[in-house]
Each structure stands twice: as structure tokens, then as C-alpha cells.
Scaffold this active site. Structure first.
Site, PDB file in Angstrom:
ATOM      1  CE  LYS A 156      -3.079   4.181 -69.009  1.00 22.28           C
ATOM      2  NZ  LYS A 156      -3.282   5.438 -68.257  1.00 22.28           N
ATOM      3  CG  ASN A 182      -6.896   6.718 -67.728  1.00 20.72           C
ATOM      4  OD1 ASN A 182      -6.416   5.690 -68.199  1.00 20.72           O
ATOM      5  ND2 ASN A 182      -6.134   7.714 -67.293  1.00 20.72           N
ATOM      6  CG  ASP A 232      -3.291  10.275 -63.071  1.00 20.33           C
ATOM      7  OD1 ASP A 232      -2.723  11.383 -63.077  1.00 20.33           O
ATOM      8  OD2 ASP A 232      -3.121   9.441 -63.970  1.00 20.33           O
ATOM      9  CE  LYS A 254       0.462  10.570 -64.766  1.00 22.64           C
ATOM     10  NZ  LYS A 254      -0.555  10.305 -65.817  1.00 22.64           N
ATOM     11  CG  ASP A 304       3.316   4.153 -64.681  1.00 21.96           C
ATOM     12  OD1 ASP A 304       3.800   3.186 -65.293  1.00 21.96           O
ATOM     13  OD2 ASP A 304       2.337   4.802 -65.097  1.00 21.96           O
ATOM     14  CG  ASP A 306       5.232   2.990 -68.849  1.00 20.84           C
ATOM     15  OD1 ASP A 306       4.879   4.134 -68.514  1.00 20.84           O
ATOM     16  OD2 ASP A 306       4.421   2.094 -69.147  1.00 20.84           O
TER      17      ASP A 306
END
Length: 332
Positions: A156, A182, A232, A254, A304, A306
Site C-alpha cells: 500500500k 488507493n 480498482d 471484487k 489477491d 488475503d
């Protein structure tokens, strides 16, 4: 007749989760239960304030759902249409769809991947995400959490200090790196300087360096960027449109953003048709949500997943991890 219930869960995190938008120490999620005459299905809601979701909006949306004939729903198709018509939060849409899908799968003697007509997944390699931290903390963090076992690490980034952090990680971890800004950057020249400073490192891609709606910036830097750029925050529950080819090299899909299995599968399919790379991502969530996402892990370029590895107490314990590979402990 279906009896629907919702419950709130608090998930303590293993370490402070710092990203460009702030720092968290716990995560609040919800669990939806669909009781179909004794057959139980569960779905997780990992809401995200970045997308205008909140505890209040989830709870009020659930009440709205109940007020519109939820007890009489007898198919996923009808549920998907209802939540679409009600314009509920995407994560709530997924939690409801997932709960009914799990119940329907159990009643029909099938698994979720069979219900969705998808190939069974055997082992999903995932990256592990590092929060923003001081470079001096990197070595001890990597050692404490034994992160060398993962096939890739995702770092990040904030608007400052990213170069030092990534370089420090690369000193102690030899595998590929993925960066996630982000939306931290607003200046294309600052972004290009970041790329130039890191050009010798094994970086696979960078997620969302600029604001989700800053399409003009993505169009400006896409061909100049030394690293592939993945959307994203720019991709939520909507469709992957042809314009994305001019802006991004790939997309991060997602379930919690897409609002359901069907929408996520369509996003992945369209992205592949457009020649975009695909990643299957997650929020901070339990293994209930992660195991749901694993059903979609075939034919994606990167995973990804996790989210359940970031929490200290997983109430479902449905997924195991060894060597950075996720497997079902039991099939939900």
C-alpha cells in the site's frame, strides 16, 4: 418461505491497517443468513465507506429488502432483479445473493461452483498485502509474519514515502511486487517520478494511482507508465466498458464491489474480451467471503485474496493457507 436475518461481526486485525485513506484496527462486517425451511445459507457483507456504504446503509437496505417480498423469493434470478431495482449497496447485494446461493446449492446437493457452472478450484495462489509503514519497520514486519512464503507481496502506498517503502521491501523480499496507491496521486509527474525511481524492481503492476474518475489522467499516462495500471476504485458494480482499454492495462474485480457472482463473472469475461489483464481481489473479510471469491479464481491472471489472513479471529475457518496457496477446509 425464506427467513432472512442479519448479524454484525467485529473482526480484530492482526496489525494496524493503514492505507492512503486512513488507518483501521478492527473491521465491522455483517453476515446474512437465509433459512429456507431449515436449510441454511450464509453470505458476508464487507461494506466499504469509500463507496458510500456504512453500517446504517446496510441495515436500512436490509429492512427495505425485507419490506419488498424477500420471504417469497424462490430463485436467484428474482433476488438479483429485486436488489437491482432497490439499488441496494453492492456489498449487501452480494451478501444476500451469496446466502441464497449457498442455501440453494445445499438443497440441490451441489457446491457453489457447480451452481454457477464453474470448474472446481484446487489451490489459489494469493499475494499478501502490506499496509503503509515506516521503512524501518519493514524487515521486522516481514520476518514476524513470515511473508517470504507468499508468491507476491502487495504494498500500500501513500502520496509520499512510497519509494523508500518499496525499496526497503525489495531488500528483504525477492519475489514480485504489486503496488496499490488507493487514489493517492493527483499529479502525473509525481506518479512518473515514482515509476522511474522503482524501474529496476520486479513490479508487476500498480493499482489506481489517481482518483477513480480522473480518466483524463489515466489516458495521459497509460502508454508512458513503466508499470501496468489496474483499475480498482474505477470499477465498482458497473460494466467494464471499451473505454477502459484506453485508460488501464487491467482491472481488479471484487465480489463486494460487483454486487454478486453474476456481475463479477460478467466483468471478468468482458475484461478478457477487451484484452485487459484480470485480478480477483477482496476486502478485509472472513473466510466465508474469501471462499466465495475462490470459486471465481480460474482463468484470472492474478489473485489477491488475503482478506481473511489479515484478521486475528476468523469465525468460519473455512480456508487454509500454506505457502501462499489457499485451499478450502470445507466447501460452503
Amino acid at each position: 418461505m425464506i427467513e432472512w436475518t442479519i448479524s454484525r461481526i467485529e473482526l480484530p486485525l492482526k496489525f494496524p491497517w493503514k492505507i492512503a485513506r486512513g488507518t483501521s484496527f478492527t473491521k465491522t462486517n455483517f453476515i446474512i443468513t437465509a433459512d429456507c425451511d431449515g436449510t441454511i445459507g450464509k453470505g458476508e457483507i464487507a461494506f466499504n465507506t469509500r463507496y458510500g456504504e456504512s453500517e446504517d446503509s446496510i441495515e436500512s437496505g436490509f429492512r427495505q429488502f425485507l419490506d419488498h417480498g424477500a420471504e417469497e423469493l424462490n430463485s436467484l434470478e428474482k433476488l438479483i432483479q429485486l436488489v437491482h431495482d432497490l439499488e441496494l449497496d453492492s456489498s449487501l447485494c452480494f451478501g444476500l445473493e451469496s446466502a441464497l446461493a449457498h442455501a440453494n446449492a445445499t438443497m440441490s446437493g451441489r457446491t457453489i461452483h457447480q451452481l454457477l457452472c464453474l470448474p472446481q478450484v484446487h489451490g489459489v495462489s494469493t499475494s499478501f498485502s502490506l499496509p503503509i509503514m515506516e521503512p524501518s519497520e519493514v524487515q521486522s514486519f516481514l520476518n514476524k509474519h513470515n511473508l517470504s512464503r507468499f508468491p507476491a507481496l502487495k504494498i500500500k502506498l501513500g502520496s509520499v514515502g512510497g519509494v523508500d517503502l518499496v525499496q526497503e521491501v525489495a531488500k528483504y523480499y525477492q519475489g514480485p511486487l504489486r503496488l496499490d496507491a488507493n487514489e493517492a496521486y493527483s499529479d502525473p509527474s509525481a506518479y512518473m517520478k515514482l515509476c522511474d525511481s522503482l524501474k529496476t524492481l520486479p513490479i508487476q503492476f500498480i493499482e489506481q494511482p489517481f482518483a477513480a474518475s480522473a480518466f483524463e489522467l489515466y489516458r495521459e499516462v497509460k502508454e508512458k507508465s513503466l508499470f501496468p495500471i489496474f483499475a480498482d476504485e474505477s470499477l465498482t458494480s458497473g460494466e467494464v466498458v471499451p473505454e477502459f482499454k484506453e485508460l488501464f492495462h487491467g482491472v481488479n474485480v471484487k465480489l463486494m464491489k460487483a454486487g454478486g457472482y453474476m456481475r463479477a463473472l460478467k466483468q471478468l469475461r468482458t475484461a478478457r474480451e477487451l484484452g485487459l489483464s484480470t485480478m480477483l481481489g477482496c476486502m478485509v473479510e472472513t473466510s466465508l467471503g474469501i471462499s466465495s471469491a475462490m470459486n471465481l479464481a480460474n482463468n484470472v491472471d492474478f489473485c489477491d485474496l488475503d482478506g481473511c489472513l489479515l484478521i486475528s479471529e476468523d469465525p468460519f475457518d473455512a480456508v487454509s493457507e500454506e505457502g501462499g496457496v489457499l485451499n478450502y477446509k470445507y466447501v460452503l
